[in-house]
Design a protein around this motif. Structure first.
Motif, short mmCIF file in Angstrom:
data_model
loop_
_atom_site.label_atom_id
_atom_site.label_comp_id
_atom_site.label_asym_id
_atom_site.label_seq_id
_atom_site.Cartn_x
_atom_site.Cartn_y
_atom_site.Cartn_z
N ASN A 162 0.66 -1.17 0.44
CA ASN A 162 0.36 0.08 0.12
C ASN A 162 0.59 1.42 -0.03
O ASN A 162 1.81 1.02 0.14
N TYR A 163 0.16 2.81 -0.42
CA TYR A 163 0.95 3.68 -0.69
C TYR A 163 2.00 3.54 -1.47
O TYR A 163 2.93 4.38 -1.57
N ASN A 164 0.82 2.84 -2.24
CA ASN A 164 2.14 2.11 -4.36
C ASN A 164 3.56 2.01 -3.45
O ASN A 164 4.28 2.47 -4.45
N ARG A 166 6.85 0.52 -3.54
CA ARG A 166 7.01 -0.30 -4.93
C ARG A 166 9.23 -0.91 -4.80
O ARG A 166 9.81 -0.12 -4.24
N ARG A 192 8.04 4.94 -3.19
CA ARG A 192 6.88 4.62 -1.96
C ARG A 192 5.80 6.33 -2.00
O ARG A 192 6.21 6.99 -1.47
N ASP A 193 4.35 6.12 -1.80
CA ASP A 193 4.22 7.50 -1.58
C ASP A 193 3.33 7.71 -0.78
O ASP A 193 4.83 7.34 0.37
#
Length: 701
Positions: A162-164, A166, A192-193
């Protein structure tokens, strides 16, 4: 990294205490076996850290009791058993040090280390004067990355969350055919966002964007000689650990007084200056090892560069009141030369030399647009330090051994500081060009009793030293060194298969001349803190480490530190509460929780030619204060964090592995850092990570 006890698997021993002395057959005598080391060491394998969700040095506090890792933007500020420092200066170093592959990291910029291709991490508690290159007063975090191996191997894994989030990590190990050479290349890319949403600018804060790579080349023509060359680079462009939320009810914030707003949601901010970090770091090192006639000669040479630039909203609101645009850089060269014999001899010894040569710069740039004012201290500090050290060990019998060590340290610093204050059309410039020198002799004494291979009793006394320095944030006199006398007694026992253990230690610290950070009383807006030496503090505690292999499938673990850290003699006026009694005697030390504990459980069962493991970790910490005044505004109450994971590992020759994890399962809201500086920033909270969910899939060969 400690050079006192080899890894158990490298030693041929008998459990009978009357048997002949063990014979060392490994060329590396510096590998730690934590169960046979006469001091408190928390030892973590790389895979263990992955399963626990520990991805960097900040996260280590959730596995190592007694460790608190505070952050100030990109700066790491670790505390071990209440010993640490939180001031920002190119003219000083941390009281808790960090090392990578034996290389000392001198700047706070370097202390937040992201883990990739890590073999093991050791959290070494207490002063060290002989067994680490640079002397440390509170302890050290020692990170060991994987060295090249004489066989082809590698891995690659991918993480999404989550929170994009990667992330990709990997390593390739290549031996050169019919030669003594081998190479290993590893790297990581992580994005990460942000955990915070800036509703004023429509952007994220506390995001993550970095990449790093490492190449190691090993030359090992014989068991008696090896040469390892390492090149590593790190780049970050993010706002990690940044983005703050002021408390409108406590303190005096210039931004709030100007009409700045603060959202009710703790994960939302309204900063009008977007936070950002640009960090470049490089490390080059060479490690040479010779073994001749039972003596190991080890040379570690390193060259390090760090360059950082930041910007941060000081008031934390949408009012255009105050911001800071600091930068810093460091160029350092270190050299350690060490000669040692096996500690399993009747008479053993260690001797060595350490040299540090560093030029570090720090520039702060506080801007107050409404007052048309700027405050810019620009300081460069040259540090030249050297130390000689040695230790003698004598084994009186197969059961009893004593050690005596001594270190002489010499530190010289020279500051060139230009402090410019601008208000409208008026400019005031002050300068400081000064040099100072400090030196110290620090002894270590220890005794060990080993009734069997599985048991160890020990007692040790050691003196820690941290050099004095200069404050590059403002012009002031140099501050003095800090010293710590540490007394520790402990017991360690483990089962023959090492699946169960029980370790306990009692410690007492007499801590003098602490280097502490404090804003001047009655200072105007934009004034930087001063560094003072507090008179005296004491820290007393009990540390427990237990692992129980209940069955072949179930493991339970507990780590706990019970501690009381208090000022014994210290008077200082709290500039945020000037009417409060300035006598701090009996008050708590900052970052010193009375209780910190880690609970862990893992259950394994076979599944389709592999193993499925369900694991959980819980970290509890009692209340801490984030400054020296025990101000309720900077108090973080007790809290607990729960992490859960489910991992699969195949048993095939070329095997897959996968993991699902949830960190901070209950979405606990807790402060990573709380800062108070009236009337500039008021009280600001930097929140820790929320609940995060992710999956990692990898393949190794």
């Amino acid at each position: 990294m400690l050079g006192v006890t080899p890894c158990l698997s490298d030693v041929a021993v008998a459990d009978d205490a009357t048997a002949p002395l063990p014979v060392l057959i490994s060329p590396d005598w510096r590998l730690i076996d934590a169960q046979r080391t006469p001091r408190t060491v928390d030892h973590f394998q790389g895979g263990e850290l992955d399963r626990s969700g520990v991805s960097n040095t900040i996260d280590l506090q959730y596995r190592s009791p007694g460790l608190v890792f505070k952050t100030n933007t990109v700066l790491g500020q670790p505390y071990l058993r209440g010993v640490g420092s939180d001031f920002i200066s190119a003219g000083a170093e941390s009281s808790v040090a960090a090392f990578i592959d034996g290389v000392y990291l001198p700047r706070a910029y370097d202390l937040i280390v992201d883990f990739y291709d890590v073999d093991r991490v050791e959290v070494i508690k207490g002063p060290q004067g002989v067994h680490l290159g640079r002397n440390v007063v509170g302890g050290a975090v020692s990170i060991h990355t994987v060295d090249p191996q004489p066989y082809r191997s590698g891995y690659v894994d991918f993480l999404v969350g989550n929170y994009n989030r990667r992330q990709m990590r990997g390593a390739v190990n290549v031996p050169f055919s019919d030669s003594a050479w081998a190479m290993r290349v590893a790297g990581i890319v992580s994005r990460r966002d942000g955990y915070m949403e800036n509703i004023f600018l429509g952007t994220d804060a506390n995001d993550e964007d970095f990449h790093a790579g490492r190449a190691k080349l090993l030359y090992e023509p014989s068991p008696d000689f090896s040469a390892l060359f390492t090149v590593e680079g790190y780049r970050e462009d993010s706002s990690r650990a940044m983005g703050s939320q002021p408390d409108p009810d406590v303190g005096t914030s210039g931004g709030i007084n100007m009409g700045g707003t603060v959202p009710d949601d703790p994960r939302k901010i309204t900063e009008n200056v977007p936070p950002g970090i640009e960090l470049d770091a490089d490390r080059y090192s060479a490690r040479l090892i010779w073994n001749r006639h039972g003596v190991e000669v080890r040379s570690t040479t390193a060259y390090l560069t760090t360059d950082a630039a930041l910007q941060t909203d000081l008031d934390g609101t949408d009012a255009d009141f105050a911001s800071n645009h600091p930068s810093g850089d460091s160029t350092a060269w270190t050299q350690e030369l060490r000669l040692s014999t096996s500690p399993y001899r009747t008479f053993s010894w260690v001797t060595g030399l350490f040299v540090l040569d560093e030029r570090a710069n720090q520039t702060l740039d506080v801007r107050l647009p409404q007052a048309d004012a700027r405050n810019v201290p620009d300081g460069t500090v040259d540090t030249r330090a050297y130390a000689v050290f040695g230790e003698l060990g004598y084994r009186w019998s197969p059961r009893w051994r004593t050690t005596a060590g001594l270190r002489y340290s010499h530190d010289r610093r020279e500051i060139d500081l230009v402090h410019t204050r601008t208000s409208g059309t008026d400019t005031a410039v002050a300068t400081q060009r000064e040099r100072d020198t400090w030196q110290a002799v620090t002894p270590e004494l220890g005794v060990e009793f080993t009734p069997s291979l599985q048991q160890l009793y020990y007692a040790r006394v050691s003196r820690g030293y941290k050099a004095g320095g200069f404050n590059t944030s403002t012009i002031q006199d140099p501050f003095d060194p800090e010293f710590l006398w540490a007394y520790e007694a402990g017991y360690k026992v483990s089962s023959p298969d090492r699946r169960s253990r029980f370790n306990a230690s009692l410690f007492h610290y007499d801590y003098r001349d602490l280097q502490l950070n404090t804003p001047p009383s009655g200072a105007e807006e934009g004034t930087f803190p001063r560094v003072i030496n507090a008179a005296r503090a004491t820290i007393t505690g009990l540390e427990l480490d237990m692992l129980w292999g209940v069955t072949q499938a179930l493991d339970l673990g507990l780590g706990m530190t019970l501690m009381k850290g208090r000022f014994r003699k210290f008077d200082s006026v709290d500039p945020n509460n000037p009417d409060v009694d300035p006598d701090r005697s009996g008050k708590r030390l900052p970052q010193a929780p009375d209780v910190s504990a880690n609970l862990g459980a893992a259950y394994r069962w076979p599944l389709y030619r592999g193993t499925l493991t369900l694991h959980g970790d819980y970290r509890y910490q009692s209340q801490v204060f984030f400054n020296i005044y025990q101000d309720p505004a900077v108090r973080q109450g007790s809290y607990g964090l729960l992490n859960l994971g489910l991992a699969y590992d195949s048993h095939a020759r070329n095997d897959w592995y996968a993991e699902l994890f949830v960190n901070n399962v209950t979405d606990e809201l807790y402060a990573q850092t709380i800062l108070r500086n009236d009337p500039l920033t008021g009280t600001k909270r930097h929140w820790g990570a929320p609940r995060t969910v992710g999956m990692r899939v990898g393949y190794r060969w």
